[in-house]
Write a protein that holds these residues in place. Sequence first.
Motif, PDB file in Angstrom:
ATOM      1  N   ALA A 180      14.615  -1.204  -9.160  1.00 33.71           N
ATOM      2  CA  ALA A 180      13.845  -0.995  -7.928  1.00 33.71           C
ATOM      3  C   ALA A 180      13.387   0.458  -7.808  1.00 33.71           C
ATOM      4  O   ALA A 180      12.239   0.727  -7.446  1.00 33.71           O
ATOM      5  CB  ALA A 180      14.674  -1.401  -6.708  1.00 33.71           C
ATOM      6  N   GLY A 181      14.276   1.386  -8.114  1.00 31.55           N
ATOM      7  CA  GLY A 181      13.915   2.798  -8.049  1.00 31.55           C
ATOM      8  C   GLY A 181      12.871   3.183  -9.073  1.00 31.55           C
ATOM      9  O   GLY A 181      11.956   3.961  -8.786  1.00 31.55           O
ATOM     10  N   PHE A 182      12.991   2.621 -10.281  1.00 27.57           N
ATOM     11  CA  PHE A 182      12.007   2.897 -11.332  1.00 27.57           C
ATOM     12  C   PHE A 182      10.642   2.337 -10.931  1.00 27.57           C
ATOM     13  O   PHE A 182       9.611   3.008 -11.086  1.00 27.57           O
ATOM     14  CB  PHE A 182      12.475   2.307 -12.657  1.00 27.57           C
ATOM     15  CG  PHE A 182      11.553   2.608 -13.801  1.00 27.57           C
ATOM     16  CD1 PHE A 182      11.552   3.852 -14.403  1.00 27.57           C
ATOM     17  CD2 PHE A 182      10.681   1.648 -14.279  1.00 27.57           C
ATOM     18  CE1 PHE A 182      10.700   4.146 -15.463  1.00 27.57           C
ATOM     19  CE2 PHE A 182       9.820   1.915 -15.336  1.00 27.57           C
ATOM     20  CZ  PHE A 182       9.834   3.169 -15.929  1.00 27.57           C
ATOM     21  N   ARG A 220       2.029   5.627  -8.322  1.00 26.38           N
ATOM     22  CA  ARG A 220       2.524   6.964  -8.647  1.00 26.38           C
ATOM     23  C   ARG A 220       3.628   7.437  -7.703  1.00 26.38           C
ATOM     24  O   ARG A 220       3.824   8.621  -7.495  1.00 26.38           O
ATOM     25  CB  ARG A 220       1.375   7.971  -8.685  1.00 26.38           C
ATOM     26  CG  ARG A 220       0.398   7.661  -9.783  1.00 26.38           C
ATOM     27  CD  ARG A 220      -0.611   8.762  -9.905  1.00 26.38           C
ATOM     28  NE  ARG A 220      -1.512   8.431 -10.990  1.00 26.38           N
ATOM     29  CZ  ARG A 220      -2.777   8.778 -11.016  1.00 26.38           C
ATOM     30  NH1 ARG A 220      -3.296   9.492 -10.047  1.00 26.38           N
ATOM     31  NH2 ARG A 220      -3.531   8.448 -12.035  1.00 26.38           N
ATOM     32  N   GLY A 221       4.313   6.461  -7.117  1.00 29.83           N
ATOM     33  CA  GLY A 221       5.482   6.779  -6.305  1.00 29.83           C
ATOM     34  C   GLY A 221       5.363   6.360  -4.859  1.00 29.83           C
ATOM     35  O   GLY A 221       4.493   6.849  -4.147  1.00 29.83           O
ATOM     36  N   VAL A 222       6.204   5.407  -4.451  1.00 28.42           N
ATOM     37  CA  VAL A 222       6.309   5.010  -3.047  1.00 28.42           C
ATOM     38  C   VAL A 222       7.767   5.168  -2.625  1.00 28.42           C
ATOM     39  O   VAL A 222       8.665   5.300  -3.460  1.00 28.42           O
ATOM     40  CB  VAL A 222       5.842   3.550  -2.817  1.00 28.42           C
ATOM     41  CG1 VAL A 222       4.365   3.384  -3.142  1.00 28.42           C
ATOM     42  CG2 VAL A 222       6.691   2.556  -3.604  1.00 28.42           C
ATOM     43  N   GLU A 268       0.858  -1.169   0.000  1.00 32.19           N
ATOM     44  CA  GLU A 268       0.000   0.000   0.000  1.00 32.19           C
ATOM     45  C   GLU A 268       0.902   1.229   0.000  1.00 32.19           C
ATOM     46  O   GLU A 268       2.125   1.122   0.080  1.00 32.19           O
ATOM     47  CB  GLU A 268      -0.934  -0.042   1.211  1.00 32.19           C
ATOM     48  CG  GLU A 268      -1.914  -1.206   1.105  1.00 32.19           C
ATOM     49  CD  GLU A 268      -2.884  -1.264   2.262  1.00 32.19           C
ATOM     50  OE1 GLU A 268      -2.942  -0.303   3.057  1.00 32.19           O
ATOM     51  OE2 GLU A 268      -3.578  -2.283   2.367  1.00 32.19           O
ATOM     52  N   ARG A 269       0.316   2.403  -0.063  1.00 30.06           N
ATOM     53  CA  ARG A 269       1.087   3.633  -0.210  1.00 30.06           C
ATOM     54  C   ARG A 269       2.164   3.796   0.853  1.00 30.06           C
ATOM     55  O   ARG A 269       3.234   4.337   0.587  1.00 30.06           O
ATOM     56  CB  ARG A 269       0.153   4.841  -0.185  1.00 30.06           C
ATOM     57  CG  ARG A 269       0.921   6.124  -0.354  1.00 30.06           C
ATOM     58  CD  ARG A 269       0.225   7.205  -1.093  1.00 30.06           C
ATOM     59  NE  ARG A 269      -0.299   6.910  -2.394  1.00 30.06           N
ATOM     60  CZ  ARG A 269       0.415   6.893  -3.517  1.00 30.06           C
ATOM     61  NH1 ARG A 269       1.714   7.082  -3.482  1.00 30.06           N
ATOM     62  NH2 ARG A 269      -0.152   6.669  -4.664  1.00 30.06           N
ATOM     63  N   GLY A 270       1.969   3.330   2.064  1.00 32.76           N
ATOM     64  CA  GLY A 270       2.946   3.478   3.137  1.00 32.76           C
ATOM     65  C   GLY A 270       4.092   2.477   3.072  1.00 32.76           C
ATOM     66  O   GLY A 270       5.015   2.548   3.872  1.00 32.76           O
TER      67      GLY A 270
END
Length: 171
Positions: free
Chosen positions: A118-120, A127-129, A101-103
């Motif tokens: 992993a970064g990509f 939309r970004g974690v 989840e987002r967290g």
Amino acid sequence: DRAAFERLFWERQLPYIAAMDEPARDVDGVLLACLRIDLARGALERELAKAEAPLALVADERVLALHRPALEFVSVHRVPAGEAAKSLAVVERVLESLTLERGGVIVGLGGGSTTDVAGFVAATYLRGVHWMAVPTTVVGQVDAAIGGKTGVNLTSGKNLAGAFHLPARVV
């Protein structure tokens, strides 16, 4: 004097063994001991434990076979070693199998190609974690030090799809 050396060597075996950080039984063991991999592994686990969030591991399959962190991960995503990891097919497979989840936090464990993937993935999943880079090669460490440059290859060229997404931590 070979005889004197051998006598001293055998006399000092117990103190030598007691002073060792890690005994090495072969060339790989010597290399890993010289690189202080086990000490780094302890630091890795301490750093990851600080995250206090669900963790998903994206790891180079060769590195994972040698050094799987002794932590609980929501999911583990093996990627091929080296440039073979940096494909849209690998990224899609990882994205489709993530359940964070987002967290949650994505942890990239491996060389520069693995941390790029992993970064990509972290930049594009939900939309970004947050993510952490755990580079295991000198080139990967230098690449991670630049911070946030992630990317994958397209059939038309290297690193043509990417994002700047700074890691929350580099271990």
